[in-house]
Design a protein around this motif. Sequence first.
Motif, PDB file in Angstrom:
ATOM      1  N   VAL A  44       0.929  -1.242  -0.024  1.00 45.80           N
ATOM      2  CA  VAL A  44      -0.242  -0.055   0.018  1.00 45.80           C
ATOM      3  C   VAL A  44       0.819   1.335   0.018  1.00 45.80           C
ATOM      4  N   SER A  45       1.974   1.358   0.832  1.00 48.15           N
ATOM      5  CA  SER A  45       2.856   2.651   0.963  1.00 48.15           C
ATOM      6  C   SER A  45       3.408   2.611  -0.450  1.00 48.15           C
ATOM      7  N   LEU A  46       3.925   1.719  -1.429  1.00 42.17           N
ATOM      8  CA  LEU A  46       4.417   1.917  -2.713  1.00 42.17           C
ATOM      9  C   LEU A  46       3.402   2.389  -3.674  1.00 42.17           C
ATOM     10  N   SER A  47       2.153   1.788  -3.644  1.00 41.40           N
ATOM     11  CA  SER A  47       0.984   2.361  -4.109  1.00 41.40           C
ATOM     12  C   SER A  47       0.596   3.794  -4.116  1.00 41.40           C
ATOM     13  N   ILE A  48       0.820   4.347  -2.870  1.00 40.18           N
ATOM     14  CA  ILE A  48       0.440   5.815  -2.312  1.00 40.18           C
ATOM     15  C   ILE A  48       1.844   6.621  -2.949  1.00 40.18           C
ATOM     16  N   ILE A  49       3.118   6.016  -2.917  1.00 43.94           N
ATOM     17  CA  ILE A  49       4.094   6.740  -3.562  1.00 43.94           C
ATOM     18  C   ILE A  49       3.915   6.860  -5.037  1.00 43.94           C
ATOM     19  N   GLY A  50       3.400   5.795  -5.817  1.00 38.62           N
ATOM     20  CA  GLY A  50       3.147   5.964  -7.108  1.00 38.62           C
ATOM     21  C   GLY A  50       2.027   6.926  -7.501  1.00 38.62           C
ATOM     22  N   LEU A  51       0.847   6.995  -6.613  1.00 40.49           N
ATOM     23  CA  LEU A  51      -0.043   7.955  -6.819  1.00 40.49           C
ATOM     24  C   LEU A  51       0.377   9.284  -6.689  1.00 40.49           C
ATOM     25  N   MET A  52       1.293   9.455  -5.636  1.00 39.75           N
ATOM     26  CA  MET A  52       1.755  10.914  -5.402  1.00 39.75           C
ATOM     27  C   MET A  52       2.721  11.286  -6.554  1.00 39.75           C
ATOM     28  N   ILE A  53       3.440  10.439  -7.064  1.00 38.66           N
ATOM     29  CA  ILE A  53       4.399  10.642  -8.223  1.00 38.66           C
ATOM     30  C   ILE A  53       3.643  11.019  -9.425  1.00 38.66           C
ATOM     31  N   SER A  54       2.719  10.171  -9.730  1.00 39.02           N
ATOM     32  CA  SER A  54       1.671  10.263 -10.989  1.00 39.02           C
ATOM     33  C   SER A  54       0.913  11.625 -11.033  1.00 39.02           C
ATOM     34  N   SER A  55       0.407  11.839  -9.918  1.00 38.94           N
ATOM     35  CA  SER A  55      -0.467  13.006  -9.620  1.00 38.94           C
ATOM     36  C   SER A  55       0.409  14.080  -9.752  1.00 38.94           C
ATOM     37  N   ILE A  56       1.831  14.380  -9.376  1.00 36.00           N
ATOM     38  CA  ILE A  56       2.660  15.438  -9.810  1.00 36.00           C
ATOM     39  C   ILE A  56       2.739  15.572 -11.146  1.00 36.00           C
TER      40      ILE A  56
ATOM     41  N   GLY B  61      -0.291  18.945 -17.248  1.00 28.19           N
ATOM     42  CA  GLY B  61      -1.803  19.399 -17.658  1.00 28.19           C
ATOM     43  C   GLY B  61      -2.526  18.262 -18.456  1.00 28.19           C
ATOM     44  N   LEU B  62      -2.069  16.799 -17.905  1.00 26.40           N
ATOM     45  CA  LEU B  62      -2.797  15.603 -18.575  1.00 26.40           C
ATOM     46  C   LEU B  62      -4.131  15.507 -18.446  1.00 26.40           C
ATOM     47  N   PHE B  63      -5.042  14.975 -19.226  1.00 25.77           N
ATOM     48  CA  PHE B  63      -6.419  14.572 -18.721  1.00 25.77           C
ATOM     49  C   PHE B  63      -7.318  15.688 -18.595  1.00 25.77           C
ATOM     50  N   GLN B  64      -7.033  17.037 -19.161  1.00 23.42           N
ATOM     51  CA  GLN B  64      -7.631  18.231 -18.843  1.00 23.42           C
ATOM     52  C   GLN B  64      -7.517  18.714 -17.413  1.00 23.42           C
ATOM     53  N   VAL B  65      -6.688  18.539 -16.715  1.00 24.77           N
ATOM     54  CA  VAL B  65      -6.353  18.858 -15.555  1.00 24.77           C
ATOM     55  C   VAL B  65      -5.474  20.339 -15.808  1.00 24.77           C
ATOM     56  N   PRO B  66      -5.825  21.506 -15.033  1.00 27.17           N
ATOM     57  CA  PRO B  66      -5.038  22.691 -15.077  1.00 27.17           C
ATOM     58  C   PRO B  66      -3.781  22.296 -14.702  1.00 27.17           C
ATOM     59  N   LYS B  67      -2.671  22.987 -15.386  1.00 24.11           N
ATOM     60  CA  LYS B  67      -1.469  22.790 -15.166  1.00 24.11           C
ATOM     61  C   LYS B  67      -1.011  23.405 -14.001  1.00 24.11           C
ATOM     62  N   ASN B  68      -0.015  22.982 -13.135  1.00 21.53           N
ATOM     63  CA  ASN B  68       0.343  23.319 -11.863  1.00 21.53           C
ATOM     64  C   ASN B  68       1.707  22.821 -11.658  1.00 21.53           C
ATOM     65  N   LYS B  69       2.391  23.981 -11.590  1.00 22.85           N
ATOM     66  CA  LYS B  69       4.021  23.658 -11.599  1.00 22.85           C
ATOM     67  C   LYS B  69       4.419  22.600 -10.589  1.00 22.85           C
ATOM     68  N   THR B  70       5.316  22.067 -10.681  1.00 21.55           N
ATOM     69  CA  THR B  70       5.916  20.938  -9.630  1.00 21.55           C
ATOM     70  C   THR B  70       6.891  21.892  -8.879  1.00 21.55           C
ATOM     71  N   THR B  71       6.509  21.816  -7.639  1.00 23.98           N
ATOM     72  CA  THR B  71       7.320  22.894  -6.689  1.00 23.98           C
ATOM     73  C   THR B  71       8.327  21.923  -5.613  1.00 23.98           C
ATOM     74  N   ARG B  72       9.295  22.574  -5.113  1.00 25.29           N
ATOM     75  CA  ARG B  72      10.200  21.838  -4.403  1.00 25.29           C
ATOM     76  C   ARG B  72       9.707  21.214  -3.116  1.00 25.29           C
ATOM     77  N   LEU B  73       8.658  21.810  -2.548  1.00 24.52           N
ATOM     78  CA  LEU B  73       7.818  21.159  -1.428  1.00 24.52           C
ATOM     79  C   LEU B  73       7.080  20.047  -1.951  1.00 24.52           C
ATOM     80  N   LYS B  74       6.732  19.823  -3.073  1.00 23.79           N
ATOM     81  CA  LYS B  74       5.897  18.609  -3.464  1.00 23.79           C
ATOM     82  C   LYS B  74       7.038  17.566  -3.645  1.00 23.79           C
ATOM     83  N   ILE B  75       8.346  17.750  -4.016  1.00 27.49           N
ATOM     84  CA  ILE B  75       9.244  16.704  -4.384  1.00 27.49           C
ATOM     85  C   ILE B  75       9.874  16.483  -2.934  1.00 27.49           C
ATOM     86  N   ILE B  76       9.995  17.332  -1.891  1.00 30.56           N
ATOM     87  CA  ILE B  76      10.495  17.173  -0.680  1.00 30.56           C
ATOM     88  C   ILE B  76       9.520  16.401   0.172  1.00 30.56           C
ATOM     89  N   SER B  77       8.146  16.569  -0.057  1.00 26.42           N
ATOM     90  CA  SER B  77       7.246  15.701   0.400  1.00 26.42           C
ATOM     91  C   SER B  77       7.194  14.162  -0.048  1.00 26.42           C
TER      92      SER B  77
END
Length: 140
Positions: A91-103, A109-125
């Motif tokens: 489950v932990s690996l799947s959560i990491i995969g979900l986090m990375i894929s959502s970033i 901006g895939l799947f008509q999602v508004p583009k949102n820059k990848t920040t250092r905070l997201k990568i650090i999280s």
Amino acid sequence: MFNGNLGTLLHETTEFQNSAALTASIASSFIAFLFGTLLLLIVVSVNRELTPGKFVSGVRSGTAWAASSMGAFFVLCMTILNPTIGPGLTVSLSIIGLMISSIIIEHNGLFQVPKNKTTRLKIISVAIFTIGIIIIKVVG
């Protein structure tokens, strides 16, 4: 927790018990999909949501086929990994995969999602979460 991860945890615990009882992870996955499909058919029938127009558009949609295939592959991988590496790490690996894929989805901006820059905070999280899992597996 409420975006499907609790369901994944409960599903994977059930899958682990099923695979132990059936001694085959793939057979367990098949049974889980069979019951899921039957339950969906019952819900759709009771709600009368399956009209001929919706059915035809769903069958012809390449996106629907791709999403269904990815979902089946995800459950198959989880079913195979669960008895091998344990439910917690699976489950932990799947959560990491979900986090990375959502970033990635947000950044591009895939799947008509508004583009949102990848920040250092997201990568650090993601890195902190990953390090936490590694510490738990090594120390615990």
